[in-house]
Design an enzyme around this catalytic site. Structure first.
Site, PDB file in Angstrom:
ATOM      1  N   LYS A 182      34.055  57.990  53.485  1.00 48.33           N
ATOM      2  CA  LYS A 182      32.794  57.703  52.986  1.00 48.33           C
ATOM      3  C   LYS A 182      31.829  57.103  52.092  1.00 48.33           C
ATOM      4  CE  LYS A 182      31.350  60.006  49.314  1.00 48.33           C
ATOM      5  NZ  LYS A 182      30.379  59.799  49.618  1.00 48.33           N
ATOM      6  N   GLU A 260      34.897  47.373  42.759  1.00 50.50           N
ATOM      7  CA  GLU A 260      33.534  45.931  42.542  1.00 50.50           C
ATOM      8  C   GLU A 260      32.315  47.129  42.043  1.00 50.50           C
ATOM      9  OE1 GLU A 260      29.867  45.264  43.988  1.00 50.50           O
ATOM     10  OE2 GLU A 260      30.475  44.953  45.738  1.00 50.50           O
ATOM     11  N   CYS A 294      24.077  44.566  43.046  1.00 46.94           N
ATOM     12  CA  CYS A 294      24.725  44.089  42.157  1.00 46.94           C
ATOM     13  C   CYS A 294      25.168  43.424  41.756  1.00 46.94           C
ATOM     14  CB  CYS A 294      26.019  44.284  42.651  1.00 46.94           C
ATOM     15  SG  CYS A 294      26.829  46.432  42.998  1.00 46.94           S
ATOM     16  N   GLU A 396      22.005  47.563  34.180  1.00 43.92           N
ATOM     17  CA  GLU A 396      21.217  47.130  35.245  1.00 43.92           C
ATOM     18  C   GLU A 396      20.147  47.859  35.899  1.00 43.92           C
ATOM     19  OE1 GLU A 396      24.554  47.620  38.601  1.00 43.92           O
ATOM     20  OE2 GLU A 396      24.552  46.708  39.398  1.00 43.92           O
TER      21      GLU A 396
HETATM   22  C1  SIN Z   1      26.178  44.202  45.707  1.00 44.17           C
HETATM   23  O1  SIN Z   1      24.940  44.367  45.676  1.00 44.17           O
HETATM   24  O2  SIN Z   1      27.609  45.182  45.922  1.00 44.17           O
HETATM   25  C2  SIN Z   1      26.236  43.773  47.032  1.00 44.17           C
HETATM   26  C3  SIN Z   1      25.843  42.308  47.101  1.00 44.17           C
HETATM   27  C4  SIN Z   1      26.550  41.405  47.589  1.00 44.17           C
HETATM   28  O3  SIN Z   1      27.215  41.411  49.229  1.00 44.17           O
HETATM   29  O4  SIN Z   1      26.138  39.987  47.671  1.00 44.17           O
END
Ligand code: SIN
Length: 494
Positions: A182, A260, A294, A396
């Protein structure tokens, strides 16, 4: 931008279940919006529990034959998929830019980045080695073999709409699992184009299934997968609260999980750092995808002895960034994904200023006519005198904002860097070899950049510790996360 695709059949708006493109079972459609213009660019299937169920039925039906294929057979299909992704990189990049907003050059980079995971796992598919274990007593043979876990549910984010789904589906298929996926509600078109290319590569019906859903319908779809004991693994990239929800809800059937989740990356510049390299590393890591990554540095700690020089160099670079829509070749920072995103960034900056931070560059929303189009833009920003009680130090920000914190002692900065529930990435710059090992040892994160801002690579294990989640993507560890170990013990040999 979508009207310039050279292969318009890559634009898919239906679900893909059991090898067929099909409308969702309900009446509703989900609007896909170009964040640069706020125009609706497509209307996509908005799925129900029945669609989610049908996808699991298809994946479960396909699993026995897929797991029986040899690693080499699976690798051949993955290689074909990789070649098709690379061949269609321009179209895929246009689709990414149109629905996600990142500049075209960056979107092309994402396509190749995503493709590199497919190639890597094609190669790894033939290397799912187990162990032969020296027998503790005579007359027995002991072995550990690896097996695919079964049906995998992949739930993917909007910030890298191609790379994130590729790095979940490719290892799952390489391991012999089948997939229900999804994509994020903001970016279903890229995922659908990628799945169209998987279909073209020749994966058997039911091995890859795609179910699209709006923000409202997502819980209905995901709840089906969480409750179904045939789904043996959930792989998710997204926020920590959602990750915790998935962990709680999958406890009933004890699924394997890869999560993650959010980060709050520190970026530390010591007094002995090469300042030009540190500024360069920060530009690369912070402004990738407009700060919507992230692993982006969220807190920048600079030693007092070099603070002012570093900020001057940084401000010059940040002030020169070109903000604009993906369709403008000059753009380096695109629009933020949606209104909620830009409001959060603005709230963080206002809160910081109220608590005493000073804006050096930026610090405001940008609207047309400053930027072409009606999208949600935020000016690339540098703030100084940032402090630990500010919202941007604790959450964040996920946008193009660099808050600079001043520090004076190594112990102090390590404690500040680790003072967060998150532990995805950290970066530091120093030229002292002993300090390199000391700091790398002490940082509580899954990923550490040492005098380097660009960390992502298909050959490296990507993932966090603490409330940034668990499991790894990429590298050989990324494949192991889709397998379990079966211990075989044969007796009666003497
Ligand atoms: C992400 O922002 O979750 C992944 C970024 C990346 O693969 O460097």
């Amino acid at each position: 931008m979508l009207d310039t695709l050279s292969r318009s059949e890559l634009l898919r708006t239906q679900n893909f279940i059991a090898g067929r493109w099909q409308a969702a079972s309900g009446e509703e459609l989900l609007d896909v919006v170009d964040p640069a213009t706020l125009d609706v660019i497509a209307r996509v299937a908005d799925s129900t529990a029945a669609d989610a169920q049908a996808a699991v039925d298809a994946a479960q039906a396909a699993f026995p034959a897929w797991r029986e294929c040899s690693g080499r057979e699976r690798a051949q299909l993955l290689k074909r998929w990789h070649a098709l992704i690379v061949q269609n990189q321009d179209d895929l990049a246009r689709i990414i830019s149109a629905e996600q907003g990142k500049p075209l050059a960056e979107a092309r980079g994402e396509v190749l980045y995503g493709a590199s995971y497919v190639e890597w796992f094609a190669e790894e598919a033939t290397r799912t080695h187990g162990d032969i274990i020296p027998e503790p007593v005579r007359g027995k043979k002991l072995m550990a073999v690896k097996e695919p876990v079964g049906v995998v549910a992949a739930i993917t984010p909007w910030n890298f709409p191609l790379a994130m789904i590729a790095r979940k589906i490719a290892p799952a298929l390489a391991a012999g699992c089948t997939v229900v996926a999804k994509p994020a509600e903001d970016t279903p078109l890229t995922a659908a184009a990628l799945v169209r290319l998987a279909e073209e590569a020749g994966f058997p019906a039911g091995t890859v299934n795609l179910v699209c859903a709006s923000r409202q319908q997502t819980p209905e779809v995901v709840d089906v997968w969480l409750a179904d004991s045939r789904v043996r693994k959930i792989t998710f990239t997204g926020s920590t609260p959602v990750g915790k929800h998935l962990a709680r809800q999958s406890a009933g059937t004890l699924k394997k999980l890869s999560l993650e989740l959010g980060g709050n990356a520190p970026f530390i510049v010591f007094e002995d750092a090469n300042l030009d390299a540190a500024v360069e590393g920060l530009m690369v890591s912070k402004f990738r995808n407009g700060g919507q990554t992230c692993v982006c540095p969220n807190r920048v700690f600079v030693h007092a002895a070099v603070h002012d020089r570093f900020v001057d160099k940084l401000a010059a670079r940040v002030g020169a960034l070109h903000v604009g829509p993906a369709s403008d070749e000059r753009s380096q920072i695109g629009p933020m994904i949606n209104e909620r995103a830009v409001d959060k960034i603005d709230r963080h900056v206002r809160d910081a200023v109220e608590q005493g931070a000073k804006v050096v560059v930026g610090g405001r929303k940008l609207a047309s006519p400053q930027v072409a189009g009606a999208g949600h833009y935020y000016a690339p920003t540098v703030l100084v005198q940032a402090g630990p009680t500010m919202a941007l130090a604790q959450e964040e920000t996920f946008g193009p904002v660099v808050p600079v914190f001043r520090f004076t002692a190594e112990d102090e900065v390590v404690a500040l860097a680790n003072d967060t529930p998150f532990g995805l990435a950290a970066y530091f710059y120093t030229q002292d070899p002993a300090r390199i090992w000391r700091i790398a040892d002490q940082l509580e994160t899954g990923i550490v950049g040492i005098n380097e801002g660009a960390l992502a690579a298909e050959a490296a294990p990507f993932g966090g510790v603490k409330e940034s989640g668990y499991g790894r993507e990429g590298s050989r560890h990324g494949l192991e996360d889709y397998m379990h170990i079966k211990y075989l013990c044969q007796g009666g040999l003497r």
